[in-house]
Design a protein around this motif. Structure first.
Motif, PDB file in Angstrom:
ATOM      1  N   THR A 135       0.872  -0.924  -0.118  1.00  0.00           N
ATOM      2  CA  THR A 135       0.012  -0.024  -0.306  1.00  0.00           C
ATOM      3  C   THR A 135       0.693   1.200  -0.199  1.00  0.00           C
ATOM      4  N   ASP A 136       0.513   2.771  -0.519  1.00  0.00           N
ATOM      5  CA  ASP A 136       1.232   3.417  -0.085  1.00  0.00           C
ATOM      6  C   ASP A 136       1.749   4.046   0.517  1.00  0.00           C
TER       7      ASP A 136
ATOM      8  N   SER B  15       3.848   2.536   2.613  1.00  0.00           N
ATOM      9  CA  SER B  15       4.204   1.353   3.618  1.00  0.00           C
ATOM     10  C   SER B  15       6.441   1.430   3.521  1.00  0.00           C
TER      11      SER B  15
END
Ligand SMILES: C[S@@+](CC[C@H](N)C(=O)[O-])C[C@H]1O[C@@H](n2cnc3c(N)ncnc32)[C@H](O)[C@@H]1O
Length: 235
Positions: free
Chosen positions: A115-116, A118
């Motif tokens: 995910t963005d 991380s």
């Protein structure tokens, strides 16, 4: 996972040479690659709070250098060639992670399964020139970084001094396929590696691509007169 012919070929080459890859690096660079790794770790300067993603991590040289010199909280060591990761796992079993939490995972640099935001750092050594779509891989690195997170890249480069460039060009053209062929029995794989180094854009072009991919404070330092370069960039 491998979506195009270029990627399939690259994967096949690294799968063939995985067991001899570390030896080839040491011999073909006369050991100099170790100083480039050290330069990369100094540029990374991880702290114990860092969560690092190593993309195209291969047999783990960058991950283990970071673990040794500036241990971060964790390292996700990734690559899309399982045979390279298998060698990395064996090195971990032999103690190369030095107590750092190193996870090993098969991952394509073009589609990072995270995910963005991380990670606080993404590293990539000798990966960019093998990717089918370099700027897509750069944008993926930016996406998974937290704001302010850093991207550290080691890659072959273009020596600025013409006589050195010519000498190196000769070595690259003749010796790399020869050494690779003798050590790994895969001359054509090493002709690909030679061509990927020759065809790789100069340092300023890579800096522009990094800026266009969402990074700022982009800079680089040449290693061994520009045979390689370490780039740093901030999301
Ligand atoms: C020259 S090796 C470098 C390995 C390691 N970073 C090092 O410093 O020794 C290049 C690596 O890039 C990996 N690679 C190439 N294309 C990739 C991609 N699209 N996604 C993930 N790994 C890739 C290859 O499998 C190979 O292990």
């Amino acid at each position: 996972m491998v979506a195009d012919a270029h990627a399939a070929r690259v994967r096949q080459i690294f799968s063939n040479i995985a067991r001899r890859y570390d030896l080839f690096n040491a011999l073909s660079s006369f050991g100099i690659y170790r100083s480039w790794l050290a330069r990369t770790a100094r540029a990374a300067a991880c702290t114990p709070a860092d969560r690092v993603l190593d993309v195209a991590g291969g047999t783990g040289d960058v991950a283990f250098e970071l673990a040794r010199r500036c241990p971060p909280a964790s390292i996700e060591l990734t690559d899309f060639t399982p045979e390279m990761l298998e060698v990395a796992r064996e090195r971990i079993a032999a103690g190369a992670a030095r107590g750092v939490d190193v996870g090993v995972r098969e991952v394509d640099a073009h589609n990072l399964p995270y995910t963005d935001g991380s990670f606080t750092m993404v590293t990539c050594a000798y990966g960019l020139r093998n990717f089918s779509d370099r700027t897509r891989a750069m944008r993926e690195a930016a996406r998974v970084l937290v704001p302010g997170g850093r991207y550290v890249v080691l890659e072959f480069a273009t020596p600025p001094w013409a006589p050195w460039r010519a000498l190196y060009g000769w070595y690259l053209g003749h010796m790399i396929p020869l050494i690779g062929g003798v050590l790994c029995g895969d001359r054509s794989g090493f002709e690909y590696l030679r061509d990927s180094i020759r065809g790789f854009p100069p340092q300023e072009v890579i800096c522009d691509e990094l800026r266009r991919s969402g990074f700022s404070a982009v800079s680089y330092r040449n290693c061994t007169g520009g045979i390689a370069a370490v780039y740093t960039a901030v999301k």
